[in-house]
Design an enzyme around this catalytic site. Structure first.
Site, mmCIF file in Angstrom:
data_model
loop_
_atom_site.group_PDB
_atom_site.id
_atom_site.type_symbol
_atom_site.label_atom_id
_atom_site.label_comp_id
_atom_site.label_asym_id
_atom_site.label_seq_id
_atom_site.Cartn_x
_atom_site.Cartn_y
_atom_site.Cartn_z
ATOM 1 N N ASP A 35 0.801 -1.226 0.000
ATOM 2 C CA ASP A 35 0.000 0.000 0.000
ATOM 3 C C ASP A 35 0.839 1.285 0.000
ATOM 4 O OD1 ASP A 35 -1.877 -2.043 0.478
ATOM 5 O OD2 ASP A 35 -1.830 -1.681 2.633
ATOM 6 N N HIS A 89 0.348 -2.196 13.917
ATOM 7 C CA HIS A 89 0.520 -2.457 12.481
ATOM 8 C C HIS A 89 -0.525 -1.611 11.746
ATOM 9 C CE1 HIS A 89 1.955 -4.678 9.020
ATOM 10 N NE2 HIS A 89 0.699 -4.876 8.640
ATOM 11 N N GLY A 112 -10.227 -8.441 8.128
ATOM 12 C CA GLY A 112 -11.453 -9.103 7.702
ATOM 13 C C GLY A 112 -12.712 -8.618 8.381
ATOM 14 N N LYS A 113 -12.600 -7.576 9.219
ATOM 15 C CA LYS A 113 -13.760 -7.018 9.911
ATOM 16 C C LYS A 113 -13.798 -5.516 9.670
ATOM 17 C CE LYS A 113 -13.533 -10.389 13.687
ATOM 18 N NZ LYS A 113 -13.441 -10.567 15.165
ATOM 19 N N ASN A 152 -16.508 0.161 5.416
ATOM 20 C CA ASN A 152 -15.284 -0.103 6.167
ATOM 21 C C ASN A 152 -14.368 1.117 6.111
ATOM 22 O OD1 ASN A 152 -13.443 -1.576 7.668
ATOM 23 N ND2 ASN A 152 -12.623 -2.690 5.924
ATOM 24 N N SER A 172 -13.553 -0.536 1.583
ATOM 25 C CA SER A 172 -13.239 -1.819 0.968
ATOM 26 C C SER A 172 -14.419 -2.758 1.183
ATOM 27 C CB SER A 172 -11.974 -2.434 1.576
ATOM 28 O OG SER A 172 -12.213 -2.863 2.905
ATOM 29 N N GLU A 219 -11.269 -2.189 -3.146
ATOM 30 C CA GLU A 219 -10.660 -1.395 -2.088
ATOM 31 C C GLU A 219 -9.684 -0.389 -2.688
ATOM 32 O OE1 GLU A 219 -8.989 -4.459 0.324
ATOM 33 O OE2 GLU A 219 -7.174 -4.668 -0.874
ATOM 34 N N HIS A 289 -3.302 -1.642 -5.077
ATOM 35 C CA HIS A 289 -3.266 -0.581 -4.076
ATOM 36 C C HIS A 289 -2.291 0.517 -4.491
ATOM 37 C CE1 HIS A 289 -4.570 0.478 0.127
ATOM 38 N NE2 HIS A 289 -3.850 1.518 -0.287
#
Length: 336
Positions: A35, A89, A112-113, A152, A172, A219, A289
């Protein structure tokens, strides 16, 4: 020509061809990043990327890079409150310069959330040897919460439109990429009916719920203005899977920053549209990205790819953008 000489010539030709083939895909620097985004201050380029405390690199030529200290030595209290057990992170930074300051947006999230948030820090210089160098964390800009939000809060990108209004795109999966208007402080989110937009989403094969990202893999928005259009770059499909990565970059454009954005075939990006800019090949499993930026009157795409010869490890890629006669961008992975 005798057989020995002929064999020697053939060997040399094969060696040269091999070196050329390798050279086509040589990269100015093989630094491991996810990214990436880049900016120039004076004679130096600074690269920001996902990493512990936000990874930072410095270069004088966009080729040889030196690692700098991270932006955050440790996670702040507000980060830990948003994401339990947060390990510092930090994802997907976005850097720009306005009103004498460098504004750095960044993401914190549970993988993932949509337990996620976008934060903002600023600094008057990027030179860590300057006495004025100090990152001031301005805290949270926007938050997404499972069970409440169908979007998100990650992958931020700031764009200032032609009227000087600040907009933040982000998002995303879930219900796609969002855009929100910011106040002049570049932090305060505006909540009027004309301040929030969905600017891109994928078609899904099953019903979405607010606790699952679904299979609409989209995303990493980045908006780039050129010759009367705003170009919206996004990444389709899946990152972070090494040899199984299917990442690719697509684009649409609009004459208004809020959209609607359409691809070259007229398909709205709100309905799954997007024209291919670059995708993986046998040397790069997936690429995505991106940031789209101009340096010395040349337009570049800065992104990452999963390199086949290094077991799918993520690497920095910098490629010049080509524009066709109709004003659509493309990028070749082959480096001249």
């Amino acid at each position: 020509m005798n057989k020995c000489l002929l064999s020697f010539v053939i060997a040399i030709m094969l060696l040269v061809a091999s070196l050329r083939a390798y050279g086509q895909y040589r990269d100015s620097i093989q630094i491991p990043v996810h990214d990436p985004v880049m900016i120039q201050e004076k004679d130096s380029f600074y690269l920001f990327a996902t990493g512990r405390g936000i990874s930072v690199w410095k270069s004088s030529d966009m080729q040889t890079w030196t690692r700098q200290n991270p932006v955050f030595e440790q996670a702040t209290d507000w980060m830990k409150k948003i994401v339990p057990d947060f390990k510092n992170h930090i994802w997907a930074p976005d850097i720009s310069h306005h009103n004498g300051f460098y504004y750095l947006y960044y993401s914190i999230s549970a993988f993932g959330k949509n337990t996620s948030a976008i934060g903002l820090a600023k600094n008057s210089t990027l030179d860590e040897n300057s006495p004025d160098y100090e990152w001031e964390d301005l805290g949270m800009v926007i938050q997404s919460v499972p069970g409440r939000d169908n979007w998100n809060a990650i992958d931020p990108n700031l764009v200032i439109d032609r009227e000087g209004v600040a907009w933040l795109s982000f998002g995303s999966f879930w219900d796609g990429v969002k855009m929100v208007r910011l106040a002049d402080d570049l932090k305060t989110v505006q909540n009027g009916k004309d301040d929030w937009f969905t600017i891109a989403r994928r078609k899904r094969t099953y019903e979405l719920n607010d606790r699952s990202p679904g299979d609409g893999a989209i995303e990493a928005p980045f908006i780039f203005e050129k010759e009367g259009y705003y170009y919206l770059f996004v990444s389709f499909d899946y990152c972070c899977k090494g040899a199984e990565s299917t990442y690719k970059i697509v684009v649409g454009r609009s004459d208004k920053v809020q959209g609607p954005y359409f691809d070259r075939n007229g398909e709205p990006m709100q309905n799954g549209g997007g024209s291919l800019v670059v995708e993986g090949d046998d040397k790069w499993y997936g690429v995505g990205h991106n940031a789209a930026l101009t340096f010395e009157e040349k337009d570049y795409l800065i992104f990452h790819g999963y390199e086949a010869k290094d077991n799918g490890r993520s690497k920095l890629l910098i490629r010049q953008i080509s524009w066709d006669q109709d004003g659509w961008p493309s990028v070749s992975l082959v480096q001249e």
